[in-house]
Design a protein around this motif. Structure first.
Motif, PDB file in Angstrom:
ATOM      1  N   LEU A  29     -70.264  22.052  34.855  1.00 21.97           N
ATOM      2  CA  LEU A  29     -68.984  23.138  34.846  1.00 21.97           C
ATOM      3  C   LEU A  29     -68.359  24.652  36.004  1.00 21.97           C
ATOM      4  O   LEU A  29     -67.925  25.379  36.484  1.00 21.97           O
ATOM      5  CB  LEU A  29     -68.949  23.935  33.444  1.00 21.97           C
ATOM      6  CG  LEU A  29     -68.242  25.565  33.214  1.00 21.97           C
ATOM      7  CD1 LEU A  29     -67.337  24.524  32.697  1.00 21.97           C
ATOM      8  CD2 LEU A  29     -68.435  25.082  31.378  1.00 21.97           C
ATOM      9  N   ARG A  30     -70.389  25.020  36.182  1.00 20.37           N
ATOM     10  CA  ARG A  30     -70.338  26.193  36.505  1.00 20.37           C
ATOM     11  C   ARG A  30     -69.954  25.891  38.385  1.00 20.37           C
ATOM     12  O   ARG A  30     -69.674  26.552  38.617  1.00 20.37           O
ATOM     13  CB  ARG A  30     -71.687  26.324  37.007  1.00 20.37           C
ATOM     14  CG  ARG A  30     -71.770  27.169  35.390  1.00 20.37           C
ATOM     15  CD  ARG A  30     -73.866  28.048  35.435  1.00 20.37           C
ATOM     16  NE  ARG A  30     -74.181  28.777  34.562  1.00 20.37           N
ATOM     17  CZ  ARG A  30     -73.446  29.987  33.920  1.00 20.37           C
ATOM     18  NH1 ARG A  30     -73.782  30.354  34.863  1.00 20.37           N
ATOM     19  NH2 ARG A  30     -74.186  30.346  33.015  1.00 20.37           N
ATOM     20  N   GLU A  31     -70.125  24.664  38.652  1.00 16.49           N
ATOM     21  CA  GLU A  31     -69.684  24.246  40.900  1.00 16.49           C
ATOM     22  C   GLU A  31     -68.057  24.642  40.204  1.00 16.49           C
ATOM     23  O   GLU A  31     -68.032  24.473  41.444  1.00 16.49           O
ATOM     24  CB  GLU A  31     -70.147  22.664  40.738  1.00 16.49           C
ATOM     25  CG  GLU A  31     -72.130  22.871  40.884  1.00 16.49           C
ATOM     26  CD  GLU A  31     -73.033  21.511  41.223  1.00 16.49           C
ATOM     27  OE1 GLU A  31     -71.258  20.905  41.189  1.00 16.49           O
ATOM     28  OE2 GLU A  31     -73.574  21.579  41.477  1.00 16.49           O
ATOM     29  N   ARG A  32     -68.094  23.791  39.370  1.00 14.61           N
ATOM     30  CA  ARG A  32     -66.459  23.272  39.484  1.00 14.61           C
ATOM     31  C   ARG A  32     -65.583  25.036  39.312  1.00 14.61           C
ATOM     32  O   ARG A  32     -64.597  25.034  40.199  1.00 14.61           O
ATOM     33  CB  ARG A  32     -65.421  22.897  38.084  1.00 14.61           C
ATOM     34  CG  ARG A  32     -66.081  21.107  38.721  1.00 14.61           C
ATOM     35  CD  ARG A  32     -65.422  20.282  37.412  1.00 14.61           C
ATOM     36  NE  ARG A  32     -65.902  19.116  37.788  1.00 14.61           N
ATOM     37  CZ  ARG A  32     -65.200  17.835  38.618  1.00 14.61           C
ATOM     38  NH1 ARG A  32     -64.265  18.177  38.264  1.00 14.61           N
ATOM     39  NH2 ARG A  32     -65.578  16.891  39.332  1.00 14.61           N
ATOM     40  N   LEU A  33     -66.460  26.469  38.078  1.00 17.77           N
ATOM     41  CA  LEU A  33     -65.358  27.680  38.394  1.00 17.77           C
ATOM     42  C   LEU A  33     -66.122  28.172  40.036  1.00 17.77           C
ATOM     43  O   LEU A  33     -64.629  29.185  40.030  1.00 17.77           O
ATOM     44  CB  LEU A  33     -66.281  27.716  37.350  1.00 17.77           C
ATOM     45  CG  LEU A  33     -66.258  27.239  35.675  1.00 17.77           C
ATOM     46  CD1 LEU A  33     -65.938  28.064  34.336  1.00 17.77           C
ATOM     47  CD2 LEU A  33     -64.809  27.289  35.303  1.00 17.77           C
ATOM     48  N   TRP A  39     -60.654  31.352  37.755  1.00 14.30           N
ATOM     49  CA  TRP A  39     -61.727  30.404  37.308  1.00 14.30           C
ATOM     50  C   TRP A  39     -61.843  31.048  35.807  1.00 14.30           C
ATOM     51  O   TRP A  39     -61.861  29.365  35.098  1.00 14.30           O
ATOM     52  CB  TRP A  39     -62.881  31.112  37.548  1.00 14.30           C
ATOM     53  CG  TRP A  39     -63.621  32.501  37.009  1.00 14.30           C
ATOM     54  CD1 TRP A  39     -63.418  33.086  37.575  1.00 14.30           C
ATOM     55  CD2 TRP A  39     -63.281  32.830  35.020  1.00 14.30           C
ATOM     56  NE1 TRP A  39     -63.225  34.871  36.754  1.00 14.30           N
ATOM     57  CE2 TRP A  39     -63.629  34.438  35.588  1.00 14.30           C
ATOM     58  CE3 TRP A  39     -64.157  31.923  34.175  1.00 14.30           C
ATOM     59  CZ2 TRP A  39     -63.585  35.058  34.092  1.00 14.30           C
ATOM     60  CZ3 TRP A  39     -63.826  32.529  33.050  1.00 14.30           C
ATOM     61  CH2 TRP A  39     -63.935  34.434  32.814  1.00 14.30           C
ATOM     62  N   ARG A  40     -60.196  31.993  34.992  1.00 15.31           N
ATOM     63  CA  ARG A  40     -59.873  31.254  34.063  1.00 15.31           C
ATOM     64  C   ARG A  40     -59.204  29.975  34.216  1.00 15.31           C
ATOM     65  O   ARG A  40     -59.389  29.990  32.518  1.00 15.31           O
ATOM     66  CB  ARG A  40     -59.321  32.847  33.751  1.00 15.31           C
ATOM     67  CG  ARG A  40     -60.586  33.978  33.067  1.00 15.31           C
ATOM     68  CD  ARG A  40     -59.418  35.762  33.840  1.00 15.31           C
ATOM     69  NE  ARG A  40     -60.164  36.796  33.719  1.00 15.31           N
ATOM     70  CZ  ARG A  40     -60.734  37.094  35.045  1.00 15.31           C
ATOM     71  NH1 ARG A  40     -60.242  36.613  35.434  1.00 15.31           N
ATOM     72  NH2 ARG A  40     -61.671  37.570  34.760  1.00 15.31           N
ATOM     73  N   TYR A  41     -58.420  30.028  34.710  1.00 16.14           N
ATOM     74  CA  TYR A  41     -56.936  28.511  34.019  1.00 16.14           C
ATOM     75  C   TYR A  41     -57.994  27.882  34.556  1.00 16.14           C
ATOM     76  O   TYR A  41     -58.085  26.567  33.643  1.00 16.14           O
ATOM     77  CB  TYR A  41     -56.558  29.128  35.482  1.00 16.14           C
ATOM     78  CG  TYR A  41     -55.355  27.440  34.926  1.00 16.14           C
ATOM     79  CD1 TYR A  41     -54.565  27.745  34.314  1.00 16.14           C
ATOM     80  CD2 TYR A  41     -55.366  26.380  36.260  1.00 16.14           C
ATOM     81  CE1 TYR A  41     -54.108  26.405  33.948  1.00 16.14           C
ATOM     82  CE2 TYR A  41     -54.630  25.161  35.510  1.00 16.14           C
ATOM     83  CZ  TYR A  41     -53.938  25.839  35.497  1.00 16.14           C
ATOM     84  OH  TYR A  41     -52.790  24.228  35.148  1.00 16.14           O
ATOM     85  N   ALA A  42     -58.854  27.677  35.676  1.00 16.76           N
ATOM     86  CA  ALA A  42     -60.155  25.981  35.771  1.00 16.76           C
ATOM     87  C   ALA A  42     -61.011  25.930  34.318  1.00 16.76           C
ATOM     88  O   ALA A  42     -61.293  25.343  33.945  1.00 16.76           O
ATOM     89  CB  ALA A  42     -60.985  26.041  36.323  1.00 16.76           C
ATOM     90  N   THR A  45     -58.541  24.531  31.560  1.00 16.28           N
ATOM     91  CA  THR A  45     -58.604  22.772  32.150  1.00 16.28           C
ATOM     92  C   THR A  45     -59.364  22.240  31.821  1.00 16.28           C
ATOM     93  O   THR A  45     -59.993  20.886  30.973  1.00 16.28           O
ATOM     94  CB  THR A  45     -57.913  22.852  33.234  1.00 16.28           C
ATOM     95  OG1 THR A  45     -57.041  23.416  34.343  1.00 16.28           O
ATOM     96  CG2 THR A  45     -58.042  21.342  34.000  1.00 16.28           C
ATOM     97  N   LEU A  46     -61.228  22.676  31.628  1.00 15.86           N
ATOM     98  CA  LEU A  46     -62.144  22.184  31.830  1.00 15.86           C
ATOM     99  C   LEU A  46     -62.304  21.637  30.078  1.00 15.86           C
ATOM    100  O   LEU A  46     -62.902  21.270  29.512  1.00 15.86           O
ATOM    101  CB  LEU A  46     -63.486  22.490  32.928  1.00 15.86           C
ATOM    102  CG  LEU A  46     -62.515  22.392  34.315  1.00 15.86           C
ATOM    103  CD1 LEU A  46     -64.309  22.977  34.940  1.00 15.86           C
ATOM    104  CD2 LEU A  46     -63.582  20.752  33.874  1.00 15.86           C
ATOM    105  N   ALA A  47     -61.994  22.935  29.486  1.00 15.02           N
ATOM    106  CA  ALA A  47     -62.306  23.300  28.187  1.00 15.02           C
ATOM    107  C   ALA A  47     -61.586  22.137  27.355  1.00 15.02           C
ATOM    108  O   ALA A  47     -61.945  21.553  26.101  1.00 15.02           O
ATOM    109  CB  ALA A  47     -61.742  24.539  27.451  1.00 15.02           C
ATOM    110  N   ALA A  48     -60.196  21.858  27.924  1.00 14.50           N
ATOM    111  CA  ALA A  48     -59.443  21.044  27.110  1.00 14.50           C
ATOM    112  C   ALA A  48     -59.876  19.648  27.716  1.00 14.50           C
ATOM    113  O   ALA A  48     -60.057  18.417  26.859  1.00 14.50           O
ATOM    114  CB  ALA A  48     -58.406  21.182  27.707  1.00 14.50           C
TER     115      ALA A  48
END
Length: 92
Positions: A29-33, A39-42, A45-48
């Motif tokens: 998660l941290r790497e992708r953000l 990052w808020r949109y990411a 997306t990752l929460a979903a």
């Protein structure tokens, strides 16, 4: 106060963890953000959709930390839609 800097997502995730949220596959998660321009949109997306890569959020407090979670979302200016997605995908 949350700024648009890259470190904000780290402080945001730390705030969620302090509120009692457990994050599965937090490193991913941290790497992708960190790679995301927004990052808020990411995060939304990752929460979903993060379950497919092992990113999950869990709350074992039975809702007693709701105010702390909302405070983190407010402080870092995370959208209402992202809050709703997070809440809908939060494991209890």
């Amino acid at each position: 106060m949350g700024s648009l800097s890259n470190e904000s997502f780290e402080h945001f995730l730390d705030s969620l963890k302090k509120a009692g949220i457990t994050i599965s596959n937090e490193v991913e998660l941290r790497e992708r953000l960190a790679e995301a321009q927004r990052w808020r949109y990411a995060f939304q997306t990752l929460a979903a959709n993060g379950k497919t890569i092992g990113i999950c959020f869990e709350d074992h407090s039975n809702g007693s930390n709701e105010a702390d979670i909302q405070r983190a979302f407010n402080e870092f200016h995370v959208s209402d839609k992202a809050r709703a997605v997070f809440a809908a995908n939060l494991k209890h």
